[in-house]
Design a protein around this motif. Structure first.
Motif, short mmCIF file in Angstrom:
data_model
loop_
_atom_site.label_atom_id
_atom_site.label_comp_id
_atom_site.label_asym_id
_atom_site.label_seq_id
_atom_site.Cartn_x
_atom_site.Cartn_y
_atom_site.Cartn_z
N LYS A 1 0.84 -1.21 0.00
CA LYS A 1 0.00 0.00 0.00
C LYS A 1 0.87 1.25 0.00
O LYS A 1 0.57 2.24 -0.69
CB LYS A 1 -0.91 0.02 1.24
CG LYS A 1 -2.19 -0.78 1.10
CD LYS A 1 -1.94 -2.24 0.82
CE LYS A 1 -3.11 -3.12 0.73
NZ LYS A 1 -2.74 -4.43 0.15
N GLU B 1 -6.28 8.83 -0.41
CA GLU B 1 -6.92 7.97 0.61
C GLU B 1 -7.91 7.00 -0.03
O GLU B 1 -7.86 5.79 0.20
CB GLU B 1 -7.65 8.86 1.63
CG GLU B 1 -6.71 9.69 2.49
CD GLU B 1 -7.42 10.75 3.35
OE1 GLU B 1 -6.75 11.38 4.18
OE2 GLU B 1 -8.65 10.93 3.19
N ASP B 2 -8.81 7.56 -0.83
CA ASP B 2 -9.87 6.72 -1.43
C ASP B 2 -9.29 5.69 -2.40
O ASP B 2 -9.78 4.55 -2.46
CB ASP B 2 -10.88 7.60 -2.19
CG ASP B 2 -11.69 8.49 -1.25
OD1 ASP B 2 -11.55 8.38 -0.01
OD2 ASP B 2 -12.47 9.32 -1.77
N GLU C 1 -7.39 2.89 -0.40
CA GLU C 1 -8.34 2.08 0.39
C GLU C 1 -9.04 1.02 -0.46
O GLU C 1 -9.61 0.07 0.08
CB GLU C 1 -9.37 2.99 1.08
CG GLU C 1 -8.78 3.71 2.29
CD GLU C 1 -9.73 4.71 2.94
OE1 GLU C 1 -10.86 4.88 2.43
OE2 GLU C 1 -9.33 5.35 3.93
N CYS D 1 -6.94 -3.21 3.01
CA CYS D 1 -6.58 -1.86 3.44
C CYS D 1 -7.75 -1.24 4.19
O CYS D 1 -8.75 -0.85 3.58
CB CYS D 1 -6.21 -1.02 2.22
SG CYS D 1 -5.50 0.55 2.69
N GLN D 2 -7.63 -1.14 5.48
CA GLN D 2 -8.75 -0.63 6.27
C GLN D 2 -8.86 0.89 6.23
O GLN D 2 -9.94 1.44 6.12
CB GLN D 2 -8.64 -1.08 7.72
CG GLN D 2 -9.76 -0.46 8.56
CD GLN D 2 -9.95 -1.20 9.84
OE1 GLN D 2 -10.37 -2.36 9.87
NE2 GLN D 2 -9.63 -0.54 10.92
N SER D 3 -7.74 1.59 6.36
CA SER D 3 -7.82 3.05 6.30
C SER D 3 -6.50 3.65 5.85
O SER D 3 -5.42 3.10 6.10
CB SER D 3 -8.20 3.62 7.67
OG SER D 3 -7.16 3.40 8.58
#
Lengths: 120, 120, 120, 120
Positions: free
Chosen positions: A19, A45-46, A49, A54-56
Motif C-alpha cells: 500500500k 486515501e480513497d 483504500e 486496506c482498512q484506512s
C-alpha cells in the motif's frame, strides 16, 4: 532445516508495504498547490483504500512545507513528493492488524511499521 | 526559406497537449472503484489546473464502463485507464483559447483539439 | 465568423505536447542513481516513441545535477524530476515536422516548441 | 499485554511490499510494444534496485500476452499493466532474506511472499 514459509503476521506486513509503495509512486510528481492539496489527499486515501486488506489511509499535506517550497520558486505550484506528506495506513487481515506511518526523517520520507497486533 | 518559428496559436496547442499527456500518465494505474471515482476525478481536475495557462479541466468517470469491468473481475476495484474517462481541457494564453477533449474511439482513448480561437 | 477548426500544424503541435506531458508524468518520481540513469533514459525514449506520430525521443540525464543532489542527501538515490533531464522530441505528421525541447530555465523544467516545419 | 513492536522479519516483509507497490505504480500505464519491452523491463529492475535493502529485481514481460493484446487492438502499442508482467524481488536486511513474486492469478496480478529466511 529452517522453516521459511511466511507467517500470517509477515504477510500482513508485506501487504502494508505494498500500500505504501503504491501510494507514493502513483502520486509522486502530481502538480500540487495549496488550493489542490485537499483534493489530492482525499483521492490518495480513497484510491489506496480500494486495495485488498486496506482498512484506512490518512494523508496530510504539510502546507507549511508546501508554502515554503513555493516561496523559493518562480512557479505557483510544485510536484508532490514525500517531503510534503504525512501518511498513516492501517492494514487488517484475518488474524492481524498492522499500523504503518510515513513521515520525514533527515530529509528522507521514511515509511515504517508502527505496530503488528494479533486480532482477538 | 520557410519560416519555422512557432506561432502563438501553435504554442497554445502545444500547451494543451502537455496538459492531456500529464493528466493521463500521472493518474493511469490508480486503483479505482465506483466509491472512489468522484474523488479521483476532482483531484485530476484540481491537479492539472495548476499547470500554466490551464483554465479548466473537467473529468467524468464512465461508471457504466467501470461497473462492467468490475462485473467481469474477481476484484472489487480496477486500474484507471482511458476507457473509463471523458476529459475536457481548456487552455487560454494571451491571444488564444484552445478547447480539447478525450473520449473513447474504436477502443482507444483519443485526445483531440476541438477548437482554436483568437481572443478578442 | 472566425474559423476555429484546428489546422494540421496546430494538431501536430498538440501531439507534440501530449508526448512531453506523458514522458514527464509517467516517469517523474522514479528512483534514480548514477548507476540507473542510462537505463531509465533509454526506457523513456523507447516508451514514448511508441506513441502515434512520435519520430524520435532523446533523453539525457544531467549526471552533474544528479551527483550534486545526492551529495546533499543521506540516501544513495533520489527521485527523477525535471531538473535532472534534458529531452528532445520530434513529432512528424503527414504534413508537418515539429521539434520540441525541455530544459531547465530559472529552476523550472520548461517544455518548448523549437520549430514547426511544413514537409515538402 | 501483547507485544506489538514489529520484529526484524516483519520489517523485512514490509520493505519487500514497498518495493512491489513502487514498481507497479511507478510504471503502470507506460506505453509498451514488443520493441520497447526489454528496455522498460531493464529500467524497472535498475530503478527499484536503488531502494534500500533491495538486493535484486527481475522483470519479465510476457510477450505472448502482449502480442495477444495488440492483435485485438487498432493501435501498435498498449499500456503496461500487471497482466504483461512477472516479477521477482529479493530484499535482504541485516538478519533476513525475503523472496517475493508477482504473477497473474485468476486475471489479477498477485504479489506474494515466497520465503522469509533468517541469514546465518
Amino acid at each position: 532445516m529452517t522453516e521459511t514459509a511466511p507467517t500470517a503476521a509477515q504477510t500482513a506486513c508485506f501487504e502494508a508495504g505494498i500500500k505504501f509503495g503504491s501510494l507514493y509512486h502513483q502520486f509522486a510528481g502530481t502538480p500540487i498547490s495549496p488550493d489542490s492539496a485537499d483534493s489530492i489527499a482525499t483521492a490518495m486515501e480513497d484510491a489506496i483504500e480500494n486495495q485488498p486488506h486496506c482498512q484506512s489511509v490518512d494523508v496530510w499535506v504539510d502546507e507549511v512545507a508546501l508554502e515554503a517550497a513555493l516561496a523559493d520558486s518562480s512557479a505557483e505550484y510544485t510536484e508532490l513528493t514525500g517531503r510534503f506528506l504525512e501518511v498513516e495506513i492501517v492494514v487488517v487481515t484475518e488474524a492481524y492488524r498492522v499500523e504503518t506511518r510515513m513521515e520525514m526523517q533527515d530529509g528522507y520520507p521514511l515509511m515504517a511499521l508502527e505496530s503488528v497486533r494479533e486480532r482477538s
